[in-house]
Write an enzyme that holds these catalytic residues in place. Structure first.
Site, mmCIF file in Angstrom:
data_model
loop_
_atom_site.group_PDB
_atom_site.id
_atom_site.type_symbol
_atom_site.label_atom_id
_atom_site.label_comp_id
_atom_site.label_asym_id
_atom_site.label_seq_id
_atom_site.Cartn_x
_atom_site.Cartn_y
_atom_site.Cartn_z
ATOM 1 C CG MET A 1 22.548 12.184 2.348
ATOM 2 S SD MET A 1 23.758 13.328 1.623
ATOM 3 C CE MET A 1 22.803 14.052 0.301
ATOM 4 C CG PHE B 1 -9.544 -9.561 11.710
ATOM 5 C CD1 PHE B 1 -8.291 -10.005 12.129
ATOM 6 C CD2 PHE B 1 -9.822 -9.550 10.353
ATOM 7 C CE1 PHE B 1 -7.349 -10.437 11.210
ATOM 8 C CE2 PHE B 1 -8.876 -9.980 9.428
ATOM 9 C CZ PHE B 1 -7.642 -10.427 9.853
ATOM 10 C CD GLN B 2 -7.165 -7.257 8.172
ATOM 11 O OE1 GLN B 2 -8.061 -6.992 7.380
ATOM 12 N NE2 GLN B 2 -6.014 -7.808 7.797
ATOM 13 C CE LYS C 1 -17.249 -6.389 4.489
ATOM 14 N NZ LYS C 1 -16.563 -7.651 4.809
ATOM 15 C CD GLU D 1 -1.718 -2.386 1.605
ATOM 16 O OE1 GLU D 1 -0.521 -2.620 1.901
ATOM 17 O OE2 GLU D 1 -2.618 -3.242 1.730
HETATM 18 C C1 LIG Z 1 12.472 5.766 4.738
HETATM 19 C C2 LIG Z 1 13.773 6.404 5.068
HETATM 20 N N1 LIG Z 1 14.625 5.826 5.933
HETATM 21 C C3 LIG Z 1 15.814 6.407 6.214
HETATM 22 C C4 LIG Z 1 16.172 7.596 5.631
HETATM 23 C C5 LIG Z 1 17.512 8.252 5.968
HETATM 24 N N2 LIG Z 1 18.337 8.358 4.770
HETATM 25 C C6 LIG Z 1 18.450 9.472 4.033
HETATM 26 S S1 LIG Z 1 19.429 9.315 2.722
HETATM 27 C C7 LIG Z 1 19.784 7.721 3.113
HETATM 28 C C8 LIG Z 1 20.720 6.900 2.281
HETATM 29 C C9 LIG Z 1 20.152 6.603 0.933
HETATM 30 O O1 LIG Z 1 20.966 5.627 0.327
HETATM 31 P P1 LIG Z 1 20.723 5.186 -1.163
HETATM 32 O O2 LIG Z 1 19.283 4.925 -1.399
HETATM 33 O O3 LIG Z 1 21.649 4.079 -1.516
HETATM 34 O O4 LIG Z 1 21.071 6.514 -1.993
HETATM 35 P P2 LIG Z 1 22.450 7.341 -2.066
HETATM 36 O O5 LIG Z 1 22.480 8.306 -0.933
HETATM 37 O O6 LIG Z 1 23.584 6.337 -1.973
HETATM 38 O O7 LIG Z 1 22.405 8.016 -3.387
HETATM 39 C C10 LIG Z 1 19.135 7.341 4.291
HETATM 40 C C11 LIG Z 1 19.255 6.021 4.927
HETATM 41 C C12 LIG Z 1 15.241 8.170 4.763
HETATM 42 N N3 LIG Z 1 15.467 9.350 4.159
HETATM 43 N N4 LIG Z 1 14.065 7.560 4.468
#
Ligand SMILES: Cc1ncc(C[n+]2csc(CCOP(=O)(O)OP(=O)(O)O)c2C)c(N)n1
Length: 573
Positions: free
Chosen positions: A480, A119-120, A169, A57
């Site tokens: 990042m 439920f749910q 529902k 979802e």
């Molecule tokens: C759902 C979620 N969890 C954690 C983060 C924290 N976060 C920001 S950037 C990042 C790394 C992203 O890595 P990747 O997808 O490999 O992209 P890159 O930075 O290497 O281009 C994380 C873990 C986030 N923004 N969103």
């Protein structure tokens, strides 16, 4: 299908849902069925609405969001109660933070069971209260059509946003007269007033006096359709334009006065210009912490004019001199005749000098020595597509490199999660964008980490037979976060090296063409090959692992205290 032209008719609540959607002009919904929404799904078969069956979802929510961002129309997602509804929440929050007009419909347990831990059963209106613009629980079929009508009006009015309608529902199963109200009476949802003439006059006065004025253009430019009048305003006043991440595409980079992106990973000369400006014209942006840095030292020499449709944003983060609570396009149409033609030659020359200096630090102008940088890939993608594709990015380093190297000339061609920064956004949002704009070339640009969060939607892509191109910028890290660890945590790479599947084999498992590229001279030929194919393809770009996005304003630091990329000589030394 039932005849829309007839007057009130008796029908089930389940049918009313689709009757309402048809009248709102909805042709596509994204969803996943379950017990509490089953009556509504049963009626779906009788209506000419495309239902896209997702694999999770969260994907449905991002697809509705991408559909809305690409088209400007309201995106719709539908799910069952309990876990179906809670799986939507990340997507709802994403749409909330970026003001995306969306309607979410969830099934709920029968009204007699509400509050019994049936439920749910979850209290999804309670859960989503802070992440929706509005939400409602429908327990009586007689309230259903009006509630859905109100949901669409609220989602698209003023500052757009997500609205959730939770339908018990029994309300879906019960029958009532169907009456779709043309207009609704919503005391809290007042039409946006035109700008006040005295505010326009005060803004014009500051503009005429300014010597170092700068426009900060945000998402509001796109939302209000203000690109053309903004261009006319810039041509007349010769005021340079800096853009927020979500504002990219709102003003063309080919224009000589377009400076590019501001903020944490904005160009150094743009942030310097903000700090040196004597007048900031903030157009449809909200002074988010990622664009201001430390508030106490932000743009200290400037007067500020803020034009913003959501008056609760005025004065929220930054105190301004003139507040204009209005739709941006209407405000600019009023401001344009009130200002005189001007030239700001010395100021523009000063900014241009900074722009030239930046070139020497650009990774594209540094010796690659056989390495494939993400910047190469994104710059080549921009060259190959002529800047005309819709690019949907995920979150992380690749998102910032895309913003820096893919030059978006047209509004609504960059779709990205700015406010919430939701990893996993790109693939599903791109599916939504492609369905909204089937004629457009649509690219996913995702990191190896974020792509894995929603890669199950490859099956949706295949099932819908869409032509989507996917670039995985694969650096083997949560890039990042690794960069923050490199800069601020002494290179202690806790939980950021990441094992990925073989993305080429993964794509093929879903019946999607896959390619791998690890040297630069394969980038353009591979792009050419997949662009012309007429079907979906994934390219796994194996890029330099430990590369950082420059410049960078550390979180909470002064906007001018940027970490810059070393110049070429320093790199070679
Ligand atoms: C759902 C979620 N969890 C954690 C983060 C924290 N976060 C920001 S950037 C990042 C790394 C992203 O890595 P990747 O997808 O490999 O992209 P890159 O930075 O290497 O281009 C994380 C873990 C986030 N923004 N969103």
């Amino acid at each position: 299908m039932t005849n829309q032209a007839n007057g009130p008719r008796r029908m089930k609540g389940a049918q009313m849902v689709w009757e309402c959607l048809l009248r709102e002009g909805v042709d596509t919904v994204f969803g996943y069925p379950g017990g509490a929404i089953l009556p509504t799904y049963d009626s779906l078969l009788d209506y000419p609405i495309r239902h896209v069956l997702v694999r999770h979802e969260q994907g449905a929510a991002h697809m509705a969001d991408g559909y809305a961002r690409a088209s400007g129309r309201v995106g719709v997602a539908i799910a069952t109660s309990g876990p179906g509804a809670t799986n939507l929440t990340t997507g709802i929050a994403t749409a909330m933070l970026d003001s995306v007009p969306t309607v979410f419909i969830t099934g709920q347990v029968p009204s007699k069971l509400l509050g019994s831990d049936a439920f749910q059963e979850v209290d999804i209106t309670g859960i989503t209260l802070p992440i929706t613009k509005h939400n409602a629980l429908v327990t009586d079929v007689r309230d259903l059509a009006r509630t859905l009508r109100e949901a669409f009006v609220i989602a698209r009015s003023g500052r757009p946003g997500p609205v959730l309608v939770d339908i018990c529902k029994d309300a879906q199963q019960a029958e009532a007269e169907f009456e779709w109200p043309e207009s609704v009476d919503l005391p809290g949802c007042v039409p946006v007033a035109p700008p006040r003439p005295e505010d326009i006059a005060r803004a014009a006065e500051l503009i005429v006096k300014a010597e170092r004025p700068l426009i900060l253009a945000g998402h509001g430019v796109l939302e209000s359709g203000a690109s053309e009048v903004l261009r006319a305003f810039v041509d007349k006043t010769q005021i340079p334009v800096a853009l927020t991440l979500l504002g990219l595409g709102g003003f063309p980079p080919s224009h000589p006065l377009c400076l590019g992106m501001m903020g944490m990973h904005g160009e150094a000369y743009v942030n310097q210009a903000i700090q040196r400006a004597d007048l900031l014209l903030a157009f449809g942006m909200r002074f988010d912490d990622r664009v201001t840095g430390k508030l106490a030292t932000y743009a200290p020499h400037s007067k500020k004019v803020h034009v913003e449709v959501d008056r609760s944003e005025l004065g929220k983060n930054v105190k301004v001199d003139v507040e204009v609570a209005a739709d941006l396009r209407t405000a600019l149409e009023a401001l344009l005749p009130a200002v005189a033609p001007a030239a700001h030659e010395a100021w523009i020359a000063e900014i241009e000098a900074g722009r030239q200096e930046t070139r020497s630090r650009d990774i594209l102008h540094q010796p690659a020595e056989g390495r494939l940088y993400a910047a190469h890939v994104l710059n080549d993608l921009w060259r190959a597509t002529g800047g005309e594709a819709i690019v949907v990015t995920d979150v992380g380093q690749h998102q910032m490199w895309e913003a820096q190297y893919y030059r978006h000339e047209q509004p609504r061609t960059l779709i990205t999660s700015g406010g919430l920064g939701t990893m996993g956004f790109a693939l599903p949002a791109a599916i939504g964008a492609k369905l909204a704009r089937p004629e457009a070339e649509v690219w996913v640009v995702a990191g190896d980490g974020g792509f894995q969060m929603t890669q199950c939607e490859l099956a949706t892509l295949r099932q819908e037979g869409l032509d989507l191109k996917i670039a995985v910028i694969n650096n083997g890290y949560l890039g990042m976060v690794r960069q923050w660890q490199e800069f601020f945590y002494d290179k202690r790479y806790a939980a950021t090296p990441m094992l990925s599947p073989d993305f080429v084999a993964l794509a093929r498992a879903y019946g999607i063409e896959g390619h791998r590229v690890d040297v630069r001279d394969q980038v353009l030929p591979t792009l050419a090959r997949v662009r012309g194919s007429g079907h979906s393809a994934l390219v796994d770009f194996r890029v330099v692992k430990e590369e950082s996005v420059y410049p960078m304003v550390p979180a909470g630091a002064d906007l001018h205290a940027m970490i810059r990329r070393p110049v070429v000589e320093e790199v070679r030394a």
